[in-house]
Design an enzyme around this catalytic site. Structure first.
Site, short mmCIF file in Angstrom:
data_model
loop_
_atom_site.label_atom_id
_atom_site.label_comp_id
_atom_site.label_asym_id
_atom_site.label_seq_id
_atom_site.Cartn_x
_atom_site.Cartn_y
_atom_site.Cartn_z
N GLU A 28 -2.89 -7.63 16.59
CA GLU A 28 -3.26 -6.46 15.78
C GLU A 28 -2.21 -6.25 14.71
O GLU A 28 -1.04 -6.06 15.02
CB GLU A 28 -3.40 -5.21 16.65
CG GLU A 28 -3.65 -3.93 15.87
CD GLU A 28 -4.81 -4.02 14.91
OE1 GLU A 28 -4.59 -3.76 13.71
OE2 GLU A 28 -5.92 -4.36 15.36
N ASP A 49 0.35 -10.57 12.22
CA ASP A 49 -0.75 -11.24 11.52
C ASP A 49 -1.35 -12.33 12.39
O ASP A 49 -0.67 -13.27 12.79
CB ASP A 49 -0.19 -11.82 10.22
CG ASP A 49 -1.22 -12.58 9.41
OD1 ASP A 49 -2.43 -12.39 9.67
OD2 ASP A 49 -0.83 -13.34 8.51
N ASP A 60 -12.28 -10.65 14.62
CA ASP A 60 -13.03 -9.46 14.19
C ASP A 60 -12.04 -8.56 13.44
O ASP A 60 -11.72 -7.47 13.87
CB ASP A 60 -13.63 -8.73 15.40
CG ASP A 60 -14.48 -7.54 14.99
OD1 ASP A 60 -14.75 -7.39 13.79
OD2 ASP A 60 -14.86 -6.75 15.87
#
Length: 224
Positions: free
Chosen positions: A93, A125, A143
């Site tokens: 995240e 990242d 996603d």
């Protein structure tokens, strides 16, 4: 109808744009400008991203999965519900506040999944993490945008271009799966996946599962 209340804002590292966390009663929304990235009422396609990927790698020992984007935790929850006890899931995240929201105002949505012994949270990242690995993951689930382009930040385009797809292929184990969520189809991305050496299935799923909703697109691309 209850009004929306803005709970927090968080800068996206690297480009200065902001995510906004909003709440209306028991409903949550994460916004990027005028775009709603996710809503707590709509989880079906995010869950399908996990369950369909897990079906593709079922039966393997010590399954290792990378999920790009924590969001509201629907993909992580669905994966943990079916993965065996010896599996390991890394969630990458980029925005630290999203992890804080998961442990704070949205804790009831996440249902303790961040504390599952199988889970490791990587704040950073996902693209850089993928590029640093070789033959590590059985499945990589992405996603982080509304499709195979850098909506949340332009540099995310590198996840979906030819070099990014080849990096994902390198990071996967033999017959590993790259799964990508999108709000809609993208024929050019399907071609890039196949050109990068993936056997690719494109699946249409409902935003809210069996209860309907808009049609979203999942790519399930197996490393040949």
């Amino acid at each position: 109808m209850l009004p929306w209340i803005e709970l927090d804002r968080a800068a996206i590292p690297g480009d200065g744009t902001e995510l906004r966390l909003k709440q209306r009663g028991q409903e949550f929304s994460i916004m990027l400008g005028a775009n709603e990235l996710m809503n707590s009422r709509l989880s079906g396609s995010e869950e399908a991203l996990a369950t369909l990927s897990c079906e593709r790698i079922a039966g393997r020992a010590n399954q290792t999965m990378l999920i790009g984007g924590l969001g509201m935790g629907f993909t992580l929850r669905a994966a943990l519900a079916v993965l065996p006890s010896d599996a390991h899931v890394t969630v990458a995240e980029l925005v630290p506040a999203v992890v804080e929201w998961a442990r704070g105002p949205m804790a009831d949505l996440h249902k303790g999944t961040l504390d599952d012994a199988r889970v490791d949270i990587h704040v950073g990242d996902v693209g850089a993490l993928i590029r640093s690995k070789k033959a590590v993951y059985d499945a990589i689930l992405l996603d982080v945008d509304n499709g195979p382009d850098g909506l949340s930040r332009p540099s995310n385009d590198s996840l979906y271009d030819r070099d990014g797809l080849e990096a994902a292929r390198t990071a996967l184990r033999p017959k590993g799966v790259l799964a990508v969520w999108s709000s809609g189809p993208d024929a050019a991305f399907t071609r890039r996946l196949r050109q990068a050496g993936f056997a690719t299935d494109e699946v249409s799923v409902r935003a809210n599962g069996k209860r309907g909703g808009a049609r979203h697109t999942l790519w399930l691309a197996a490393k040949a």
